[in-house]
Design an enzyme around this catalytic site. Structure first.
Site, PDB file in Angstrom:
ATOM      1  N   HIS A   1      35.265  41.057  34.241  1.00  0.00           N
ATOM      2  CA  HIS A   1      36.575  41.647  33.972  1.00  0.00           C
ATOM      3  C   HIS A   1      37.626  40.553  33.833  1.00  0.00           C
ATOM      4  CE1 HIS A   1      36.541  41.204  38.359  1.00  0.00           C
ATOM      5  NE2 HIS A   1      37.861  41.319  38.359  1.00  0.00           N
TER       6      HIS A   1
ATOM      7  N   ASP B   1      40.428  35.182  38.738  1.00  0.00           N
ATOM      8  CA  ASP B   1      39.374  34.614  39.579  1.00  0.00           C
ATOM      9  C   ASP B   1      37.981  34.925  39.052  1.00  0.00           C
ATOM     10  OD1 ASP B   1      39.886  37.304  40.284  1.00  0.00           O
ATOM     11  OD2 ASP B   1      38.892  37.060  42.208  1.00  0.00           O
ATOM     12  N   HIS B   2      37.914  35.624  37.919  1.00  0.00           N
ATOM     13  CA  HIS B   2      36.615  35.928  37.309  1.00  0.00           C
ATOM     14  C   HIS B   2      36.505  35.417  35.871  1.00  0.00           C
ATOM     15  CE1 HIS B   2      35.036  38.739  40.434  1.00  0.00           C
ATOM     16  NE2 HIS B   2      36.324  38.780  40.733  1.00  0.00           N
TER      17      HIS B   2
ATOM     18  N   HIS C   1      37.214  49.647  39.115  1.00  0.00           N
ATOM     19  CA  HIS C   1      38.067  48.476  39.371  1.00  0.00           C
ATOM     20  C   HIS C   1      39.259  48.408  38.426  1.00  0.00           C
ATOM     21  CE1 HIS C   1      39.059  44.787  41.308  1.00  0.00           C
ATOM     22  NE2 HIS C   1      38.995  44.087  40.181  1.00  0.00           N
TER      23      HIS C   1
ATOM     24  N   ASP D   1      33.604  42.791  40.754  1.00  0.00           N
ATOM     25  CA  ASP D   1      34.476  43.647  41.559  1.00  0.00           C
ATOM     26  C   ASP D   1      34.248  45.081  41.103  1.00  0.00           C
ATOM     27  OD1 ASP D   1      35.384  41.305  42.575  1.00  0.00           O
ATOM     28  OD2 ASP D   1      37.358  41.378  41.625  1.00  0.00           O
TER      29      ASP D   1
ATOM     30  N   HIS E   1      38.539  47.601  45.220  1.00  0.00           N
ATOM     31  CA  HIS E   1      37.296  46.971  45.660  1.00  0.00           C
ATOM     32  C   HIS E   1      36.574  47.946  46.581  1.00  0.00           C
ATOM     33  CE1 HIS E   1      38.172  42.804  44.293  1.00  0.00           C
ATOM     34  NE2 HIS E   1      39.435  43.156  44.518  1.00  0.00           N
TER      35      HIS E   1
END
Length: 716
Positions: free
Chosen positions: A75, A79-80, A163, A184, A401
């Site tokens: 996604h 942080d991803h 999410h 997530d 989450h």
């Protein structure tokens, strides 16, 4: 320096390696490497929100990125995904990049903003340039939910993760090993997103987030009621409410809640709500374009009016343009209060007890958002000045989450034998690991859990089931229990095996069967009738797989025409008489058969029988007797003459009639009109045809080696 793989595991074909380059006992820079069966997959590629520059990246030096076959991005949260352009533009990575349609669209918009912020608005050095970003987006491929993509033998299937818009879980299948990476995810629907899917196939390994450990979320209705009451109370006393959020994802959820609440409370219409994120405003078009990816409530509302066209919410370009007078609600980025508008407003409002800040997302360790949740008396401003913290601080999680009940139920439904925990802080992750182990033990479910640190590999032994699907004509009749089924076993690029009749090969694989026809010529030195008799004696009454024991005449056996025999319905022997009666010998036989285990076995037996019955070449036995006599008498000249006779007989048997000039030690052979002269003493061969010359030289060398005495100096 790249960490070398352990020598004792590198060669193991049945070991899955899971290596966190980030998100191992931490929240941030999600990046997981999975190796199995010679394939390498990268799951997510993000940055750590608590660090800057190169320090925020996953530990890419731990692996050879040129070996990564595919990168799967779940996604659009930084942080991803924020390290994708760095990997594609500044490392040896040459694999494919996959994400969903909505994720690709929002990543493009989101990372444009990230490039500007990380370079200080145009100055300074960022991780990558806008050109790197455009190149990364250009090479990114999209995948739909429930679509399976084959990447050089790696089968990748995307499932809904809940999410945020476009978020996906990925199932990776390599040679029968199935691994599910949740990224997530949330199994609880909210105002605009449906819950995560439950994959139909049971995975062998699940890599699952552990963000909230053993915590349990409040019911959605209770969270929303508490949220709006806190805000209503604050603005009623003349305070200002700060909502630090990620620009995309939870922001849209909170905007829907506020819009509905303001619509139902006319007394609040005079209190402005501001959205202080140009990125969120620009990305709203993507939300409207991908309305089909949202839940049924939003789809139904969209048939009447666009639910994302807000009446009570205004856009705020910057804190400088904000007229900070009277109560208000401001939704600003970033969610961790590290910089930007949310940090400016926090520092401006934190000393007034009427004001309120609500942390609605997970607060990462090492950020200001996490610090203020501890209720410190003072906080440090960006200028290094300590100021009192008097504003009300509250945490009402709208973070999509999974909590403990969701994770536990999800794993119970999937029943994977191995679970790897990532994306969680060490303490909470440890509690979750213990709770899941106890839960599995109580239910009698065999399950092993792992919680690796960053760069700590997890090695899981997996022996793939050898299963083949019978297709085509082989599957028309059910096989009896325990009976053997014969056919071609075909393994696809994804590891799936099929068993089929060879005639079905083009239908199911696009391949076409071929035949290898083998031929071998053998010189005969006895009448063909003797050779045929030997074959009939050898094969008569011999039975095997098919008919291996029958010798049939399939051609005319009289006159000088070629004569043909069929042996065991596998090998055809054609006899060719000598061209002339003066040419010597008894002609030659040509064996022909189609390559295969049975036919090769019959051909080997036929060759042995023919060689045994064919007799020695003319003159060979006399020459060998003369050589033995000369050797016993110590007659060197007699030895040379006898060996010349042996060479002449052998060359004649292999290449055709040979004549000898004993005085000069020369042997003359004619093959298909090409004249060959062999000097028996020097071993030199003269011939205009280089290929034929090479064949004769090779044969002559073997004959000389056979006539030479063995070296026994090393014996005894």
């Amino acid at each position: 320096m790249k960490r070398p793989a352990p020598a004792d595991t590198e060669s193991l074909e049945n070991v899955v390696q899971v290596l966190p380059l980030g998100a191992g006992q931490e929240v941030g820079r999600s990046c997981i490497i999975v190796r199995y069966g010679g394939k390498t997959v990268m799951l997510d590629c993000g940055v750590h929100p608590g660090f800057y520059g190169l320090a925020s990246l996953p530990f890419f030096d731990e692996v050879d990125l040129s070996e990564v076959d595919v990168m799967l991005v779940t996604h659009f949260h930084l942080d991803h995904c924020a390290a994708v352009p760095y990997v594609t533009g500044h490392t040896p990575f040459r694999g494919r990049v996959l994400m969903t349609h909505a994720t690709k669209a929002i990543v493009h918009t989101l990372l444009k903003d990230f490039v500007k912020v990380s370079r200080g608005g145009g100055s300074g050095e960022g991780l990558y340039s806008e050109r790197d970003l455009e190149a990364a987006i250009e090479r990114t491929e999209v995948v739909d939910f429930h679509q399976t993509v084959d990447v050089d033998g790696i089968r990748v299937t995307a499932y809904r993760a809940g999410h945020v818009l476009g978020a996906a879980m990925f199932q990776v299948e390599i040679a029968g090993m199935r691994l599910l990476y949740t990224g997530d995810y949330s199994r609880i629907p909210d105002r605009h997103m449906p819950p995560a899917d439950l994959p139909e196939q049971r995975p062998h390994i699940v890599i699952v987030e552990s963000t909230y450990g053993v915590s349990r979320h409040l019911p959605r209705e209770e969270r929303e009621q508490r949220f709006v009451e806190r805000i209503h109370t604050a603005v009623a006393r003349g305070g200002r409410v700060l909502l630090p959020v990620v620009a995309l994802g939870r922001a849209q959820e909170l905007l829907l809640i506020l819009e509905e609440y303001w619509e139902r409370h006319p007394e609040l219409h005079g209190v402005p709500i501001y959205q202080a994120s140009g990125l969120a405003r620009r990305a709203m078009g993507v939300y409207q374009a991908y309305i089909e990816m949202m839940n049924d409530d939003i789809k139904a509302a969209f048939t009447v009016a666009n639910p994302f066209n807000f009446r009570h919410i205004s856009h705020l370009k910057s804190a400088a343009q904000f007229d900070d007078v009277g109560p208000c609600v401001v939704m600003a980025t970033p969610s961790m209060l590290q910089s930007g508008v949310s940090r400016e407003l926090f520092e401006a409002w934190c000393e007034d007890p009427r004001n309120c800040v609500i942390i609605a997302d997970f607060a990462v360790q090492g950020t200001l958002a996490r610090e203020v949740l501890g209720n410190p008396a003072e906080v440090m401003t960006r200028n290094g000045v300590k100021v009192p913290l008097r504003m009300q601080v509250d945490a009402i999680s709208f973070s999509a989450h999974a909590d403990f009940p969701q994770t536990s139920e999800f794993l119970d439904a999937l029943q994977p034998p191995h679970v790897v925990l990532v994306h969680g802080e060490a303490t909470e992750m440890g509690r979750l690991k213990k709770a899941l182990e106890q839960h599995a033990a109580a239910l009698g479910i065999p399950r092993t859990l792992y919680m690796p640190k960053v760069t700590q590999p997890v090695l899981i032994e997996h022996r793939a089931e050898r299963v083949a699907k019978v297709v085509g004509r082989l599957g028309e009749k059910p096989a009896a229990q325990g009976a053997a089924v014969r056919g071609l076993l075909v393994q696809g690029r994804g590891g799936a095996r099929s068993l089929m009749h060879h005639d079905d090969l083009p239908r199911f694989t696009g391949l076409h069967p071929g035949r290898v026809v083998q031929r071998q010529a053998l010189a005969l030195h006895r009448p063909f009738s003797e050779v045929r008799l030997a074959l009939e004696m050898m094969f008569e009454g011999t039975q095997g797989a098919g008919d291996l024991g029958r010798v049939d005449a399939v051609g005319k056996l009289g006159g000088d025409a070629p004569k043909m025999l069929r042996i065991g319905d596998a090998v055809t022997l054609t006899y060719h008489p000598p061209a002339t009666s003066s040419s010597g010998g008894s002609g030659h036989a040509v064996l022909e058969w189609c390559g295969g285990s049975n036919a090769d076995m019959v051909a080997d037996a036929v060759v042995a029988v023919v060689l045994g019955a064919a007799g020695a070449p003319p003159g060979l036995e006399g020459a060998e007797a003369a050589r033995r006599k000369a050797l016993a008498a110590g007659d060197s000249e007699g030895m040379e003459a006898a060996e010349l006779g042996i060479l002449t007989a052998l060359l004649g048997a292999q290449f055709g009639p040979a004549r000898v000039d004993a005085d000069q030690g020369l042997i003359f052979v004619e093959v298909d009109g090409q004249h060959v002269v062999i000097n028996a003493k020097s071993g030199k061969v003269q011939c205009a045809d280089a290929t034929l010359r090479g064949r004769v030289e090779k044969a002559l060398g073997r004959m000389h080696a056979a006539l030479s005495p063995c070296d026994v100096s090393d014996l005894g």
